[in-house]
Write an enzyme that holds these catalytic residues in place. Structure first.
Site, PDB file in Angstrom:
ATOM      1  CG  ASP A  67      62.385 -23.071  31.147  1.00 39.77           C
ATOM      2  OD1 ASP A  67      63.373 -23.540  30.550  1.00 39.77           O
ATOM      3  OD2 ASP A  67      62.244 -21.858  31.376  1.00 39.77           O
ATOM      4  CE1 TYR A 162      40.911 -32.409  32.945  1.00 42.51           C
ATOM      5  CE2 TYR A 162      39.341 -33.979  33.859  1.00 42.51           C
ATOM      6  CZ  TYR A 162      40.642 -33.619  33.555  1.00 42.51           C
ATOM      7  OH  TYR A 162      41.677 -34.484  33.856  1.00 42.51           O
ATOM      8  N   GLY A 163      35.982 -32.855  30.672  1.00 44.18           N
ATOM      9  CA  GLY A 163      35.809 -34.176  30.066  1.00 44.18           C
ATOM     10  C   GLY A 163      35.736 -34.097  28.553  1.00 44.18           C
ATOM     11  CB  ALA A 164      33.988 -31.773  26.288  1.00 44.14           C
ATOM     12  CE  LYS A 166      42.945 -34.358  30.549  1.00 46.65           C
ATOM     13  NZ  LYS A 166      44.375 -34.197  30.231  1.00 46.65           N
TER      14      LYS A 166
HETATM   15  N1  LIG Z   1      45.255 -36.767  39.181  1.00 45.02           N
HETATM   16  C1  LIG Z   1      44.132 -37.275  38.667  1.00 45.02           C
HETATM   17  O1  LIG Z   1      43.245 -37.742  39.420  1.00 45.02           O
HETATM   18  C2  LIG Z   1      43.924 -37.319  37.185  1.00 45.02           C
HETATM   19  C3  LIG Z   1      42.887 -38.112  36.713  1.00 45.02           C
HETATM   20  C4  LIG Z   1      42.670 -38.188  35.347  1.00 45.02           C
HETATM   21  C5  LIG Z   1      43.472 -37.491  34.483  1.00 45.02           C
HETATM   22  N2  LIG Z   1      44.485 -36.715  34.952  1.00 45.02           N
HETATM   23  C6  LIG Z   1      45.310 -36.011  33.968  1.00 45.02           C
HETATM   24  O2  LIG Z   1      46.645 -36.417  34.142  1.00 45.02           O
HETATM   25  C7  LIG Z   1      47.527 -35.365  33.764  1.00 45.02           C
HETATM   26  C8  LIG Z   1      48.494 -35.079  34.890  1.00 45.02           C
HETATM   27  O3  LIG Z   1      47.726 -34.603  35.984  1.00 45.02           O
HETATM   28  P1  LIG Z   1      48.285 -34.565  37.466  1.00 45.02           P
HETATM   29  O4  LIG Z   1      47.232 -35.111  38.325  1.00 45.02           O
HETATM   30  O5  LIG Z   1      49.651 -35.107  37.522  1.00 45.02           O
HETATM   31  O6  LIG Z   1      48.262 -32.976  37.721  1.00 45.02           O
HETATM   32  P2  LIG Z   1      49.380 -31.877  37.915  1.00 45.02           P
HETATM   33  O7  LIG Z   1      50.275 -32.249  39.035  1.00 45.02           O
HETATM   34  O8  LIG Z   1      48.632 -30.595  38.007  1.00 45.02           O
HETATM   35  O9  LIG Z   1      50.229 -31.912  36.560  1.00 45.02           O
HETATM   36  C9  LIG Z   1      49.949 -31.103  35.451  1.00 45.02           C
HETATM   37  C10 LIG Z   1      51.277 -30.644  34.873  1.00 45.02           C
HETATM   38  O10 LIG Z   1      51.052 -30.005  33.614  1.00 45.02           O
HETATM   39  C11 LIG Z   1      51.998 -28.948  33.482  1.00 45.02           C
HETATM   40  N3  LIG Z   1      51.444 -28.009  32.501  1.00 45.02           N
HETATM   41  C12 LIG Z   1      50.218 -27.428  32.520  1.00 45.02           C
HETATM   42  N4  LIG Z   1      50.082 -26.607  31.472  1.00 45.02           N
HETATM   43  C13 LIG Z   1      51.237 -26.672  30.769  1.00 45.02           C
HETATM   44  C14 LIG Z   1      51.700 -26.037  29.590  1.00 45.02           C
HETATM   45  N5  LIG Z   1      50.930 -25.154  28.925  1.00 45.02           N
HETATM   46  N6  LIG Z   1      52.937 -26.326  29.136  1.00 45.02           N
HETATM   47  C15 LIG Z   1      53.729 -27.199  29.812  1.00 45.02           C
HETATM   48  N7  LIG Z   1      53.332 -27.833  30.941  1.00 45.02           N
HETATM   49  C16 LIG Z   1      52.107 -27.569  31.412  1.00 45.02           C
HETATM   50  C17 LIG Z   1      52.104 -28.369  34.904  1.00 45.02           C
HETATM   51  O11 LIG Z   1      53.351 -27.744  35.130  1.00 45.02           O
HETATM   52  P3  LIG Z   1      53.562 -26.157  34.995  1.00 45.02           P
HETATM   53  O12 LIG Z   1      52.405 -25.508  35.699  1.00 45.02           O
HETATM   54  O13 LIG Z   1      54.886 -25.908  35.654  1.00 45.02           O
HETATM   55  O14 LIG Z   1      53.586 -25.874  33.532  1.00 45.02           O
HETATM   56  C18 LIG Z   1      52.022 -29.642  35.735  1.00 45.02           C
HETATM   57  O15 LIG Z   1      53.319 -30.173  35.977  1.00 45.02           O
HETATM   58  C19 LIG Z   1      46.635 -34.177  33.391  1.00 45.02           C
HETATM   59  O16 LIG Z   1      46.482 -34.137  32.000  1.00 45.02           O
HETATM   60  C20 LIG Z   1      45.319 -34.504  34.073  1.00 45.02           C
HETATM   61  O17 LIG Z   1      44.226 -33.901  33.405  1.00 45.02           O
HETATM   62  C21 LIG Z   1      44.731 -36.606  36.289  1.00 45.02           C
END
Ligand SMILES: NC(=O)c1ccc[n+]([C@@H]2O[C@H](COP(=O)([O-])OP(=O)(O)OC[C@H]3O[C@@H](n4cnc5c(N)ncnc54)[C@H](OP(=O)(O)O)[C@@H]3O)[C@@H](O)[C@H]2O)c1
Length: 257
Positions: A67, A162-164, A166
């Site tokens: 963690d 957000y997009g920027a 990424k």
């Molecule tokens: N789902 C989509 O449609 C989609 C589309 C395009 C891109 N993405 C990208 O894919 C990735 C995963 O997204 P997801 O959809 O799976 O969302 P998610 O379930 O919200 O996963 C994000 C994870 O990041 C962890 N996290 C956030 N800040 C952190 C930090 N400072 N240190 C360590 N862990 C951290 C969170 O856990 P904790 O809060 O416990 O730290 C969470 O497990 C993201 O980068 C998102 O931008 C998602």
């Protein structure tokens, strides 16, 4: 013939791990479980330990749980230290931690600045600091890096930052690929389209789901397991010549990029 997709093979024969940030939920969770199903070891990283432990319980011998907040140098060092202390090599990093920063509190420039900085910390620094903390271990064994971006980096997110944020990962991945390539490693970007069922999209309305489905050519949303399979392939024995690429699994929502 391709080598088997196992988790061992560190320079000194030690077991190697793939470090997955955001491994407790969503795409990171699916990736970690897919790695374990392929016989590989994964290190689960996130801030909420209970989420990581739920994943690790699926196959206790396959996971290390750390963690840590990897938007901070101390958090990233904590991960690298835990991997080393466990006697693990580092075969790869999947930077899945990320998401949307809270909107600016008001229209002041200070609020706008704070929103953008929060988004940059969440989507860029979480990846950069984790990879840099693990870089020596990655370079020892030609490790692979996969950065989770988004179609928003290709077409805008309508939220500004957000997009920027990424998109910053794309250019960095090209530099990283050149650097890791010297030791036989790779770096790629996976930029998914709409993948509901993760915390990112918690509470999304049916109207939004239908609107996003209508933007695809295949008439459906994406699934975290599909993204995980692509990530596993990039980390596996058949993808050693694929590097410095932006791959966008999005159902045809964005064409040709
Ligand atoms: N789902 C989509 O449609 C989609 C589309 C395009 C891109 N993405 C990208 O894919 C990735 C995963 O997204 P997801 O959809 O799976 O969302 P998610 O379930 O919200 O996963 C994000 C994870 O990041 C962890 N996290 C956030 N800040 C952190 C930090 N400072 N240190 C360590 N862990 C951290 C969170 O856990 P904790 O809060 O416990 O730290 C969470 O497990 C993201 O980068 C998102 O931008 C998602």
């Amino acid at each position: 013939m391709a080598a088997p997709d196992t988790g061992s093979g560190g320079a000194d024969g030690a077991l190697s791990t793939v470090v997955v940030s955001g491994g407790g939920t969503g795409i990171g969770r699916a990736t970690a479980l897919a790695l374990a199903a392929r016989g590989r070891h994964a290190t689960l990283v996130g801030r909420r330990r209970d989420k990581l432990e739920e994943v690790a319980a699926h196959a206790p011998g396959s996971f290390l749980v750390v963690d840590a907040d990897v938007s901070t140098p101390d958090g990233a060092r904590r991960v690298a230290g835990a991997v080393a202390a466990a006697g693990l090599g580092c075969a790869g990093v999947v930077a899945s931690a990320g998401g949307k920063a809270p909107p600016a509190a008001d229209g002041s420039l200070e609020a706008v600045r704070d929103h953008w900085r929060a988004g940059f910390d969440l989507n860029v620094m979480t990846a950069v600091l984790l990879v840099e903390a693990l870089r020596p271990a990655l370079e020892r064994e030609g490790g692979r890096v996969v950065l989770l971006s988004s179609v928003a980096a290709l077409r805008g997110s309508r939220t500004g930052s957000y997009g920027a944020s990424k998109a910053a990962l794309h250019s960095w991945a090209f530099d990283l690929a050149a650097q890791l390539g010297r030791s036989g490693g790779t770096a790629n970007v996976v930029a998914p389209g709409f993948v509901p069922g993760t915390e990112f999209w918690a509470g999304v309305s049916q109207e939004v789901v239908q609107a996003r489905v209508a933007q695809t050519l295949v008439g459906r949303v994406g699934d975290a397991d599909e993204i995980a399979s692509l990530v596993c392939w990039l980390l596996g024995p058949d993808a050693g010549w694929v590097t410095a690429q932006v791959i966008s699994p999005n159902g045809g929502m964005v064409l040709g990029r």
